[in-house]
Design a protein around this motif. Sequence first.
Motif, PDB file in Angstrom:
ATOM      1  N   TYR B  33       0.859  -1.189   0.000  1.00 10.14           N
ATOM      2  CA  TYR B  33       0.000   0.000   0.000  1.00 10.14           C
ATOM      3  C   TYR B  33       0.898   1.242   0.000  1.00 10.14           C
ATOM      4  O   TYR B  33       1.983   1.237   0.581  1.00 10.14           O
ATOM      5  N   PHE B  35       0.503   5.561   0.780  1.00  9.22           N
ATOM      6  CA  PHE B  35      -0.372   6.548   1.403  1.00  9.22           C
ATOM      7  C   PHE B  35       0.236   7.943   1.289  1.00  9.22           C
ATOM      8  O   PHE B  35       1.453   8.106   1.225  1.00  9.22           O
ATOM      9  N   TYR B  37      -0.188  11.232   3.823  1.00  8.11           N
ATOM     10  CA  TYR B  37      -0.722  11.777   5.061  1.00  8.11           C
ATOM     11  C   TYR B  37      -0.425  13.269   5.096  1.00  8.11           C
ATOM     12  O   TYR B  37       0.602  13.731   4.596  1.00  8.11           O
ATOM     13  N   MET B  45      -1.696  13.721  12.355  1.00  9.72           N
ATOM     14  CA  MET B  45      -1.572  13.167  11.008  1.00  9.72           C
ATOM     15  C   MET B  45      -2.952  12.743  10.508  1.00  9.72           C
ATOM     16  O   MET B  45      -3.684  12.041  11.211  1.00  9.72           O
ATOM     17  N   PHE B  91       3.296  13.823   4.042  1.00 11.08           N
ATOM     18  CA  PHE B  91       4.178  12.668   4.109  1.00 11.08           C
ATOM     19  C   PHE B  91       3.672  11.567   3.190  1.00 11.08           C
ATOM     20  O   PHE B  91       2.488  11.235   3.185  1.00 11.08           O
ATOM     21  N   ARG B  95       3.463   0.705   3.035  1.00  8.67           N
ATOM     22  CA  ARG B  95       3.140  -0.385   3.960  1.00  8.67           C
ATOM     23  C   ARG B  95       3.169  -1.713   3.221  1.00  8.67           C
ATOM     24  O   ARG B  95       2.542  -1.857   2.172  1.00  8.67           O
ATOM     25  N   LYS B 105       2.527  -1.315  10.150  1.00  6.79           N
ATOM     26  CA  LYS B 105       3.659  -0.394  10.240  1.00  6.79           C
ATOM     27  C   LYS B 105       3.867   0.340   8.922  1.00  6.79           C
ATOM     28  O   LYS B 105       3.857  -0.258   7.849  1.00  6.79           O
ATOM     29  N   LEU B 106       4.046   1.655   9.013  1.00  4.44           N
ATOM     30  CA  LEU B 106       4.291   2.488   7.841  1.00  4.44           C
ATOM     31  C   LEU B 106       5.738   2.953   7.822  1.00  4.44           C
ATOM     32  O   LEU B 106       6.316   3.254   8.864  1.00  4.44           O
ATOM     33  N   VAL B 107       6.293   3.024   6.606  1.00  3.73           N
ATOM     34  CA  VAL B 107       7.605   3.633   6.396  1.00  3.73           C
ATOM     35  C   VAL B 107       7.356   4.980   5.735  1.00  3.73           C
ATOM     36  O   VAL B 107       6.726   5.049   4.672  1.00  3.73           O
ATOM     37  N   PHE B 108       7.853   6.041   6.351  1.00  2.00           N
ATOM     38  CA  PHE B 108       7.550   7.398   5.897  1.00  2.00           C
ATOM     39  C   PHE B 108       8.725   8.042   5.187  1.00  2.00           C
ATOM     40  O   PHE B 108       9.898   7.763   5.482  1.00  2.00           O
ATOM     41  N   GLY B 109       8.399   8.961   4.283  1.00  2.00           N
ATOM     42  CA  GLY B 109       9.401   9.854   3.732  1.00  2.00           C
ATOM     43  C   GLY B 109       9.640  10.999   4.702  1.00  2.00           C
ATOM     44  O   GLY B 109       9.003  11.092   5.751  1.00  2.00           O
ATOM     45  N   ALA B 110      10.566  11.894   4.325  1.00  2.00           N
ATOM     46  CA  ALA B 110      10.950  12.998   5.212  1.00  2.00           C
ATOM     47  C   ALA B 110       9.942  14.134   5.220  1.00  2.00           C
ATOM     48  O   ALA B 110      10.009  15.013   6.074  1.00  2.00           O
TER      49      ALA B 110
END
Lengths: 117, 118
Positions: B33, B35, B37, B45, B91, B95, B105-110
């Motif tokens: 997935y 996303f 945010y 968020m 952001f 996932r 758990k999500l992995v986010f950009g900066a």
Amino acid sequence: EAGVTQSPTHLIKTRGQQATLRCSPISGHTSVYWYQQALGLGLQFLLWYDEGEERNRGNFPPRFSGRQFPNYSSELNVNALELEDSALYLCASSLMRGLVIRAGELFFGEGSRLTVL
Amino acid sequence: AQTVTQSQPEMSVQEAETVTLSCTYDTSESDYYLFWYKQPPSRQMILVIRQEAYKQQNATENRFSVNFQKAAKSFSLKISDSQLGDAAMYFCAYRSRGQMEYGNKLVFGAGTILRVKS
């Protein structure tokens, strides 16, 4: 319906002290995630708790720890505080039942701002 | 491990105009997935839009739409008819799908700061 709530809103500590942050998930959510948002670094995954157990951990030292209580609320503890621990700590909750992972949405709180002097 | 990159630290747009925020990601997985945010000054968020990797059709939510290019691992967000209330940090997040050990758990950009000018 109440959203994810976090306390305290702001917390000021000095180096070497301990900080405790708290999170109450949305009613019915069993999973709680903790993220650290330091300036310019986006959100870094810290910990995931579900059904009272730690399920996954990010790349943080052991002085970052926590727990989840029977009512699914959670606590994040940071021991031996360092200056670089100053950040916004965000808690998020989601549904996770048995082998079924609901499709991806995390619901976030407004965060706790930790300042280490 | 998956990574998410947002190469635009800051963007500006005039009210009522269109802006596009960029996001690229790296993964070896085929199903996942993506996303976007939004984080306004209130710090909370808010989910803007979600894309499932197995769906070819780009997701749309009112004034928000994405351009999902799976082969290029690109996932940009287009905001049409920009409003003052769109000003926030945005952001991009990734996932994994179907991996129990990661849950949601999500992995986010900066992040990208979006400023809207009146």
